[in-house]
Design an enzyme around this catalytic site. Structure first.
Site, PDB file in Angstrom:
ATOM      1  N   SER A   1     -27.364  73.639 -58.340  1.00  0.00           N
ATOM      2  CA  SER A   1     -27.188  73.930 -59.713  1.00  0.00           C
ATOM      3  C   SER A   1     -26.638  74.531 -61.327  1.00  0.00           C
ATOM      4  CB  SER A   1     -28.908  73.399 -60.274  1.00  0.00           C
ATOM      5  OG  SER A   1     -29.224  74.957 -60.151  1.00  0.00           O
TER       6      SER A   1
ATOM      7  N   CYS B   1     -29.743  75.412 -52.991  1.00  0.00           N
ATOM      8  CA  CYS B   1     -30.109  75.481 -54.271  1.00  0.00           C
ATOM      9  C   CYS B   1     -31.960  75.765 -53.703  1.00  0.00           C
ATOM     10  CB  CYS B   1     -30.178  74.835 -55.165  1.00  0.00           C
ATOM     11  SG  CYS B   1     -31.302  74.376 -56.716  1.00  0.00           S
TER      12      CYS B   1
ATOM     13  N   CYS C   1     -35.133  81.692 -55.710  1.00  0.00           N
ATOM     14  CA  CYS C   1     -34.206  80.733 -56.902  1.00  0.00           C
ATOM     15  C   CYS C   1     -32.561  81.742 -56.458  1.00  0.00           C
ATOM     16  CB  CYS C   1     -34.762  80.344 -57.881  1.00  0.00           C
ATOM     17  SG  CYS C   1     -33.077  80.515 -58.721  1.00  0.00           S
TER      18      CYS C   1
ATOM     19  N   HIS D   1     -30.608  81.630 -58.268  1.00  0.00           N
ATOM     20  CA  HIS D   1     -30.133  82.650 -58.962  1.00  0.00           C
ATOM     21  C   HIS D   1     -30.369  84.295 -59.753  1.00  0.00           C
ATOM     22  CE1 HIS D   1     -28.573  78.908 -60.878  1.00  0.00           C
ATOM     23  NE2 HIS D   1     -28.427  79.465 -61.996  1.00  0.00           N
TER      24      HIS D   1
HETATM   25  N1  DGL Z   1     -30.305  77.933 -58.486  1.00  0.00           N
HETATM   26  C1  DGL Z   1     -31.422  76.973 -58.718  1.00  0.00           C
HETATM   27  C2  DGL Z   1     -32.877  77.728 -56.870  1.00  0.00           C
HETATM   28  O1  DGL Z   1     -32.508  77.947 -56.023  1.00  0.00           O
HETATM   29  C3  DGL Z   1     -32.563  77.250 -59.275  1.00  0.00           C
HETATM   30  C4  DGL Z   1     -32.042  77.047 -60.541  1.00  0.00           C
HETATM   31  C5  DGL Z   1     -32.429  76.053 -61.449  1.00  0.00           C
HETATM   32  O2  DGL Z   1     -33.574  76.269 -62.195  1.00  0.00           O
HETATM   33  O3  DGL Z   1     -31.488  75.094 -61.607  1.00  0.00           O
HETATM   34  O4  DGL Z   1     -34.180  77.082 -57.209  1.00  0.00           O
END
Ligand code: DGL
EC number: 5.1.1.3
Length: 267
Positions: free
Chosen positions: A16, A79, A194, A196
């Site tokens: 994302s 993601c 996540c 991130h």
């Molecule tokens: N990078 C996404 C994940 O691994 C989530 C970040 C978002 O809220 O878009 O879940």
């Protein structure tokens, strides 16, 4: 010296936002001969708060275009929030494509915990998925699993990666629910569910009320992808190929610079 005889299809990594770079980093190490396309749906970011049906339609629609345009060898859906919702639909919609998914690392956490107390730090979307509940049911019934859905951490991680200051208090208030004490035992593993969050792992370690293992699945995802991407002996990585696509069409300067640091030109 003759030119390489094989032109290889690239690997597409999808997220994302910029969190999937944690997976790209590992995938590159294991697949040095491949070109990489990094796709960030920054126009839809953050995914965490999306209504499920709308997000499903968005991701399927995006992949219709991405596959046609880039014809990758495999797609890594880095993601968690996307894959736990739309993984099965993607495979059904594009049966000719191989999708490598990312799901919360609940199974390895349940195998490794000594205290039996495991926390899963994720977006609100991932926390409420049936997929996540099923993982707990199938692999972690013997554990006490605390699901912590963070509203703000993905955004904070994006800011942090781009070089902005994020306050200790703000980060701590997002992660402190992960730390559970029960009958003399304490949480010993926090699953980073996540993409991130691994970028902030050093911060988490410093702020944690006690040391825990922060489980980052990036390397395991890359290993899985490697098994699905054929290794071809005389192939070499195409020079200056790797690039990033932003669905906004307009990443800011800090983001472009970050991409450069990862060896990705920006389109
Ligand atoms: N990078 C996404 C994940 O691994 C989530 C970040 C978002 O809220 O878009 O879940």
């Amino acid at each position: 010296m003759t030119a390489p005889t094989h032109e290889l299809k690239p690997v597409l990594v999808f997220d994302s936002g910029i969190g999937g770079l944690t997976v790209l980093r590992e995938a590159r190490v294991l697949m040095p001969e491949r070109g990489f396309i990094y796709v960030a749906d920054d126009a839809g970011f953050p995914y965490g708060g999306w209504e499920e049906q709308a997000l499903k339609e968005r991701v399927i629609g995006l992949f219709g275009r991405l596959l046609e345009e880039h014809d990758p060898e495999v797609c890594i859906i880095a993601c968690n929030t996307a894959f736990t919702l739309v993984g099965a639909d993607l495979r059904a919609a594009f049966p000719q494509m191989t999708f490598v998914g990312t799901v919360p690392a609940i199974k390895p956490a349940a195998e490794r915990t000594r205290s039996g107390l495991v926390s899963v730090l994720a977006t609100p979307g991932t926390v409420k998925r049936a997929y996540t509940r099923d993982l707990i049911q199938s692999f972690a019934q013997q554990c006490h699993v605390r699901l912590v859905g963070s509203e703000n951490l993905a955004r904070m991680a994006e800011a942090y990666i781009r070089g902005d200051v994020v306050s200790d208090e703000a980060v701590l208030s997002e992660i402190d629910q992960c730390f559970v004490e029960k009958e003399g035992r304490k949480t010993d593993i926090v699953v980073l569910a996540c993409t991130h969050y691994p970028f902030m792992a050093n911060l988490f370690r410093r702020l944690a009320p006690w040391p825990v293992d922060w489980l980052d699945p990036a390397e395991a995802i890359a290993r899985r992808a490697r098994t699905l991407v054929p290794q071809i002996a005389d192939a070499v990585h195409p020079d200056n190929f790797d690039f990033a696509v932003f669905t906004s069409g307009n990443p800011d300067f800090a983001t472009r610079r970050l991409m450069q640091g990862f060896g990705l030109s920006t389109r």
